[in-house]
Design a protein around this motif. Structure first.
Motif, PDB file in Angstrom:
ATOM      1  N   UNK A   1       0.809  -1.235   0.000  1.00  0.00           N
ATOM      2  CA  UNK A   1       0.000   0.000   0.000  1.00  0.00           C
ATOM      3  C   UNK A   1       0.836   1.277   0.000  1.00  0.00           C
ATOM      4  N   UNK A   2       1.966   1.263   0.679  1.00  0.00           N
ATOM      5  CA  UNK A   2       2.740   2.511   0.848  1.00  0.00           C
ATOM      6  C   UNK A   2       3.215   3.134  -0.478  1.00  0.00           C
ATOM      7  N   UNK A   3       3.654   2.345  -1.473  1.00  0.00           N
ATOM      8  CA  UNK A   3       4.052   2.983  -2.733  1.00  0.00           C
ATOM      9  C   UNK A   3       2.901   3.759  -3.380  1.00  0.00           C
ATOM     10  N   UNK A   4       1.680   3.234  -3.263  1.00  0.00           N
ATOM     11  CA  UNK A   4       0.516   3.925  -3.841  1.00  0.00           C
ATOM     12  C   UNK A   4       0.268   5.239  -3.115  1.00  0.00           C
ATOM     13  N   UNK A   5       0.466   5.231  -1.796  1.00  0.00           N
ATOM     14  CA  UNK A   5       0.273   6.450  -1.014  1.00  0.00           C
ATOM     15  C   UNK A   5       1.351   7.466  -1.346  1.00  0.00           C
ATOM     16  N   UNK A   6       2.589   6.979  -1.550  1.00  0.00           N
ATOM     17  CA  UNK A   6       3.700   7.878  -1.900  1.00  0.00           C
ATOM     18  C   UNK A   6       3.432   8.528  -3.247  1.00  0.00           C
ATOM     19  N   UNK A   7       2.920   7.770  -4.198  1.00  0.00           N
ATOM     20  CA  UNK A   7       2.637   8.300  -5.534  1.00  0.00           C
ATOM     21  C   UNK A   7       1.506   9.330  -5.481  1.00  0.00           C
TER      22      UNK A   7
ATOM     23  N   UNK B   1      -5.171   8.539   7.394  1.00  0.00           N
ATOM     24  CA  UNK B   1      -5.241   7.088   7.144  1.00  0.00           C
ATOM     25  C   UNK B   1      -3.961   6.410   7.629  1.00  0.00           C
ATOM     26  N   UNK B   2      -2.810   7.032   7.345  1.00  0.00           N
ATOM     27  CA  UNK B   2      -1.525   6.441   7.732  1.00  0.00           C
ATOM     28  C   UNK B   2      -1.369   6.430   9.251  1.00  0.00           C
ATOM     29  N   UNK B   3      -1.873   7.474   9.916  1.00  0.00           N
ATOM     30  CA  UNK B   3      -1.753   7.502  11.380  1.00  0.00           C
ATOM     31  C   UNK B   3      -2.647   6.450  12.045  1.00  0.00           C
TER      32      UNK B   3
ATOM     33  N   UNK C   1      -5.979  18.643   0.708  1.00  0.00           N
ATOM     34  CA  UNK C   1      -7.043  17.905   1.411  1.00  0.00           C
ATOM     35  C   UNK C   1      -6.772  16.404   1.291  1.00  0.00           C
ATOM     36  N   UNK C   2      -6.367  15.980   0.096  1.00  0.00           N
ATOM     37  CA  UNK C   2      -5.999  14.579  -0.103  1.00  0.00           C
ATOM     38  C   UNK C   2      -4.832  14.211   0.819  1.00  0.00           C
ATOM     39  N   UNK C   3      -3.820  15.090   0.871  1.00  0.00           N
ATOM     40  CA  UNK C   3      -2.652  14.823   1.730  1.00  0.00           C
ATOM     41  C   UNK C   3      -3.063  14.710   3.199  1.00  0.00           C
ATOM     42  N   UNK C   4      -3.926  15.633   3.637  1.00  0.00           N
ATOM     43  CA  UNK C   4      -4.375  15.594   5.039  1.00  0.00           C
ATOM     44  C   UNK C   4      -5.105  14.271   5.314  1.00  0.00           C
TER      45      UNK C   4
ATOM     46  N   UNK D   1      -8.068  -6.324  10.054  1.00  0.00           N
ATOM     47  CA  UNK D   1      -8.049  -4.927  10.504  1.00  0.00           C
ATOM     48  C   UNK D   1      -7.227  -4.072   9.545  1.00  0.00           C
ATOM     49  N   UNK D   2      -6.032  -4.560   9.196  1.00  0.00           N
ATOM     50  CA  UNK D   2      -5.190  -3.786   8.275  1.00  0.00           C
ATOM     51  C   UNK D   2      -5.837  -3.693   6.909  1.00  0.00           C
ATOM     52  N   UNK D   3      -6.480  -4.774   6.497  1.00  0.00           N
ATOM     53  CA  UNK D   3      -7.167  -4.742   5.204  1.00  0.00           C
ATOM     54  C   UNK D   3      -8.223  -3.632   5.194  1.00  0.00           C
ATOM     55  N   UNK D   4      -8.965  -3.510   6.285  1.00  0.00           N
ATOM     56  CA  UNK D   4      -9.992  -2.473   6.389  1.00  0.00           C
ATOM     57  C   UNK D   4      -9.400  -1.075   6.397  1.00  0.00           C
ATOM     58  N   UNK D   5      -8.314  -0.893   7.134  1.00  0.00           N
ATOM     59  CA  UNK D   5      -7.669   0.427   7.196  1.00  0.00           C
ATOM     60  C   UNK D   5      -7.134   0.833   5.822  1.00  0.00           C
ATOM     61  N   UNK D   6      -6.536  -0.130   5.122  1.00  0.00           N
ATOM     62  CA  UNK D   6      -5.987   0.163   3.788  1.00  0.00           C
ATOM     63  C   UNK D   6      -7.124   0.439   2.803  1.00  0.00           C
ATOM     64  N   UNK D   7      -8.213  -0.292   2.944  1.00  0.00           N
ATOM     65  CA  UNK D   7      -9.388  -0.089   2.087  1.00  0.00           C
ATOM     66  C   UNK D   7      -9.929   1.339   2.246  1.00  0.00           C
ATOM     67  N   UNK D   8      -9.989   1.805   3.475  1.00  0.00           N
ATOM     68  CA  UNK D   8     -10.446   3.189   3.704  1.00  0.00           C
ATOM     69  C   UNK D   8      -9.511   4.189   3.030  1.00  0.00           C
ATOM     70  N   UNK D   9      -8.209   3.926   3.137  1.00  0.00           N
ATOM     71  CA  UNK D   9      -7.229   4.802   2.494  1.00  0.00           C
ATOM     72  C   UNK D   9      -7.370   4.783   0.974  1.00  0.00           C
ATOM     73  N   UNK D  10      -7.690   3.625   0.411  1.00  0.00           N
ATOM     74  CA  UNK D  10      -7.761   3.569  -1.051  1.00  0.00           C
ATOM     75  C   UNK D  10      -9.021   4.241  -1.585  1.00  0.00           C
ATOM     76  N   UNK D  11     -10.043   4.333  -0.748  1.00  0.00           N
ATOM     77  CA  UNK D  11     -11.225   5.130  -1.132  1.00  0.00           C
ATOM     78  C   UNK D  11     -10.801   6.574  -1.384  1.00  0.00           C
ATOM     79  N   UNK D  12      -9.911   7.043  -0.530  1.00  0.00           N
ATOM     80  CA  UNK D  12      -9.408   8.413  -0.626  1.00  0.00           C
ATOM     81  C   UNK D  12      -8.565   8.592  -1.891  1.00  0.00           C
ATOM     82  N   UNK D  13      -7.771   7.588  -2.208  1.00  0.00           N
ATOM     83  CA  UNK D  13      -6.905   7.680  -3.395  1.00  0.00           C
ATOM     84  C   UNK D  13      -7.731   7.896  -4.667  1.00  0.00           C
ATOM     85  N   UNK D  14      -8.941   7.361  -4.669  1.00  0.00           N
ATOM     86  CA  UNK D  14      -9.815   7.530  -5.844  1.00  0.00           C
ATOM     87  C   UNK D  14     -10.233   8.985  -6.041  1.00  0.00           C
ATOM     88  N   UNK D  15     -10.085   9.784  -4.982  1.00  0.00           N
ATOM     89  CA  UNK D  15     -10.484  11.193  -5.059  1.00  0.00           C
ATOM     90  C   UNK D  15      -9.398  12.085  -5.653  1.00  0.00           C
TER      91      UNK D  15
END
Ligand SMILES: [Fe+2]
Length: 168
Positions: free
Chosen positions: A27-33, A106-108, A98-101, A76-90
């Motif tokens: 997941x982290x490379x996608x967040x970095x990108x 999500x990362x915290x 706002x995306x960064x915030x 649990x991690x799958x759910x947390x990452x899933x929530x983060x990826x919803x954001x990536x779609x935005x």
């Protein structure tokens, strides 16, 4: 697996976090990108390198306990990452800051999950006098705490203000 002893609970917990760390490596490379702020992108990249080390330390801990190295899907991690990826779609539809915030939030949540998990595993390892395992997990816990602090610094050092200003 019957978890009728503290030892087995710990093995189960190690296999859960082993899988959780592996999910994060994906997941982290996608967040970095996706991160617009270069400091945030760097923080995600450097935590990716640390996370690869976390996977190895958990494997070492399992080996030190004479157990096979295998993971067990961490829901649990799958759910947390899933929530983060919803954001990536935005991305591109909402202001970058706002995306960064949101990415920081999500990362915290992930860091807090990991911090709680390692804190428990360390306490159990200490109780059972597994010194090597305790040390391995303490090194990782320290890195998770630092990663969390760095994310707070980035959020409070400008990203939240930019997000509030609605800068694209
Ligand atoms: Fe980690």
């Amino acid at each position: 697996m019957a978890t009728d002893s503290l030892h087995e609970l710990m093995i189960d917990g190690l296999r859960d976090i082993y899988n959780a760390e592996q999910q994060l490596v994906e997941a982290l490379p996608k967040m970095a990108t996706a991160a617009a702020d270069p400091g945030l992108a760097n923080a995600f990249r450097s935590h990716l390198q640390e996370t690869e080390g976390h996977v190895n330390r958990v494997a070492e801990a399992l080996r030190a306990l004479g157990e096979t190295v295998s993971g067990k899907k961490c829901e649990a991690m799958e759910g947390l990452i899933e929530e983060g990826s919803e954001l990536l779609k935005q991305k591109g539809k909402i202001p970058d800051a706002v995306l960064d915030a949101g990415l920081i939030a999500a990362a915290q949540k992930v860091e807090h999950y990991e911090t709680a998990t390692y804190g428990t595993l360390i306490a159990w390892a200490r109780t059972m006098h597994h010194g090597e395992v305790t040390e391995l997990l303490e090194q990782t816990l320290e890195e998770e705490e630092k990663a969390n602090d760095m994310l707070s610094d980035l959020a409070e050092g400008g990203i939240n203000e930019m997000a509030n200003a609605g800068a694209m």
